[in-house]
Motif scaffolding. Structure first.
Motif, mmCIF file in Angstrom:
data_model
loop_
_atom_site.group_PDB
_atom_site.id
_atom_site.type_symbol
_atom_site.label_atom_id
_atom_site.label_comp_id
_atom_site.label_asym_id
_atom_site.label_seq_id
_atom_site.Cartn_x
_atom_site.Cartn_y
_atom_site.Cartn_z
ATOM 1 N N ALA A 129 0.862 -1.177 0.000
ATOM 2 C CA ALA A 129 0.000 0.000 0.000
ATOM 3 C C ALA A 129 0.897 1.224 0.000
ATOM 4 O O ALA A 129 1.414 1.639 1.030
ATOM 5 N N THR A 130 1.118 1.785 -1.163
ATOM 6 C CA THR A 130 2.035 2.915 -1.264
ATOM 7 C C THR A 130 1.743 3.727 -2.509
ATOM 8 O O THR A 130 1.196 3.210 -3.487
ATOM 9 N N SER A 131 2.062 4.986 -2.469
ATOM 10 C CA SER A 131 1.922 5.829 -3.655
ATOM 11 C C SER A 131 3.256 5.851 -4.385
ATOM 12 O O SER A 131 4.312 5.735 -3.768
ATOM 13 N N THR A 132 3.211 5.990 -5.694
ATOM 14 C CA THR A 132 4.442 5.961 -6.482
ATOM 15 C C THR A 132 4.455 7.072 -7.508
ATOM 16 O O THR A 132 3.449 7.730 -7.764
ATOM 17 N N ALA A 175 11.734 14.160 -5.671
ATOM 18 C CA ALA A 175 11.104 14.919 -4.590
ATOM 19 C C ALA A 175 9.772 14.295 -4.199
ATOM 20 O O ALA A 175 9.442 14.201 -3.008
ATOM 21 N N ASP A 176 9.007 13.834 -5.185
ATOM 22 C CA ASP A 176 7.701 13.226 -4.902
ATOM 23 C C ASP A 176 7.845 11.977 -4.033
ATOM 24 O O ASP A 176 6.985 11.696 -3.194
ATOM 25 N N LEU A 177 8.925 11.228 -4.240
ATOM 26 C CA LEU A 177 9.145 10.005 -3.480
ATOM 27 C C LEU A 177 10.066 10.218 -2.286
ATOM 28 O O LEU A 177 10.446 9.262 -1.612
ATOM 29 N N ARG A 182 16.479 2.780 -5.736
ATOM 30 C CA ARG A 182 16.479 3.356 -4.382
ATOM 31 C C ARG A 182 15.079 3.318 -3.768
ATOM 32 O O ARG A 182 14.932 3.131 -2.559
ATOM 33 N N TYR A 183 14.055 3.497 -4.582
ATOM 34 C CA TYR A 183 12.700 3.433 -4.053
ATOM 35 C C TYR A 183 12.377 2.016 -3.577
ATOM 36 O O TYR A 183 11.802 1.815 -2.507
#
Length: 278
Positions: free
Chosen positions: A15-18, A53-55, A78-79
């Motif tokens: 459950a995560t935004s990408t 920046a978003d992540l 890295r994400y």
């Protein structure tokens, strides 16, 4: 539900935004969540500098002038590492950013170790929830299947005739065999490089056998493990051990390979009737 690449892994909820440049994110772990594997696809066309920046990921100066592919794959790797470290439960509130260490490999926090890989449009990261040690190592690699021309150009530097024969006897084409061995030896290099402290050639390790798991189908793809043995004395003298199992998972477009300490693999060796041993 996504299918785990290896039989000792299970699917974890995600459950995560990408960022828009990332898709098909998957998270897996062993039974005790000591080995956590994350993988995803990334799109160079959809990548934007603002994705960092978003992540909430650092954008290192070392890739500021790199081509977009390098920046996109760095972001993806890295994400995925951060997802794995978050899943480990060892960091509160958030895992640290990874720096760049020996031989340009990721510089891991003291409490974990891991490995990152990517090819043209896919990335994968593995995190072990213990520090790097002689019985705690991991290397992961993924490669697109080589074309006939690509394979013929590098084959002589990747494997000897006997290694090729083992994989061809197991049902791989010459091109697939070269790709698989290239990837397996890359994964091995990443796993033991911190102990060796330098580069070594592909002939430092030799394939001894290939095993298939039961249940391989056209849908799930072929998976199994390779037995690799170090053959170069100076490498063997510094390495954690002499023999290694390299787990492999084949898809239509690529192959994923993993070398890690046996203690992280909650999976008994297949019975002779369940494997293919050339």
């Amino acid at each position: 539900m996504s299918c785990p690449p290896f039989p000792f892994l299970s699917v974890l909820p995600l459950a995560t935004s990408t960022a828009s440049s990332l898709s098909k994110i998957q998270l897996f772990s062993d039974t005790l969540q000591r080995l956590i594997l994350a993988r995803a696809n990334f799109s160079i066309d959809s990548y934007q500098l603002s994705d960092f920046a978003d992540l909430m990921l650092d954008f290192p100066g070392s890739i500021e002038n790199s081509v977009l592919k390098r920046q996109a794959e760095y972001l993806a790797g890295r994400y995925l590492v951060r997802l794995g470290m978050q899943q480990s439960g060892l960091f509160n509130p958030e895992p640290p950013q990874l720096g760049i260490g020996l031989l340009r490999a990721p510089a891991w926090p003291d409490v974990v170790t891991g490995s990152i890989t990517h090819h043209q449009h896919s990335a994968c990261a593995v995190v072990l929830t213990q520090p790097l040690a002689i019985n705690n190592f991991v290397g992961v690699d993924t490669e697109l299947w080589l074309t006939s021309q690509q394979a013929s150009e590098i084959a002589v530097s990747i494997h000897n005739p006997n290694e090729l024969h083992i994989l061809v006897s197991a049902g791989f084409t010459n091109e697939q065999a070269t790709t698989l061995l290239f990837s397996a030896k890359e994964a091995l290099f990443k796993a033991i490089c911190p102990f060796i402290g330098g580069y070594f050639d592909f002939d430092a390790a030799e394939l001894q056998a290939c095993y298939y798991f039961a249940g391989n189908t056209a849908t799930t793809g072929r998976s199994g493990c390779l037995q690799l043995q170090l053959t170069t004395n100076w490498v063997a003298a510094r390495a954690p051990q002499q023999k290694y199992r390299c787990w492999f998972s084949c898809r239509e477009v690529d192959v994923l390979t993993l070398v890690c300490s046996d203690k992280f693999v909650d999976f008994e060796d297949p019975e002779p009737s369940q494997v293919h041993v050339p």
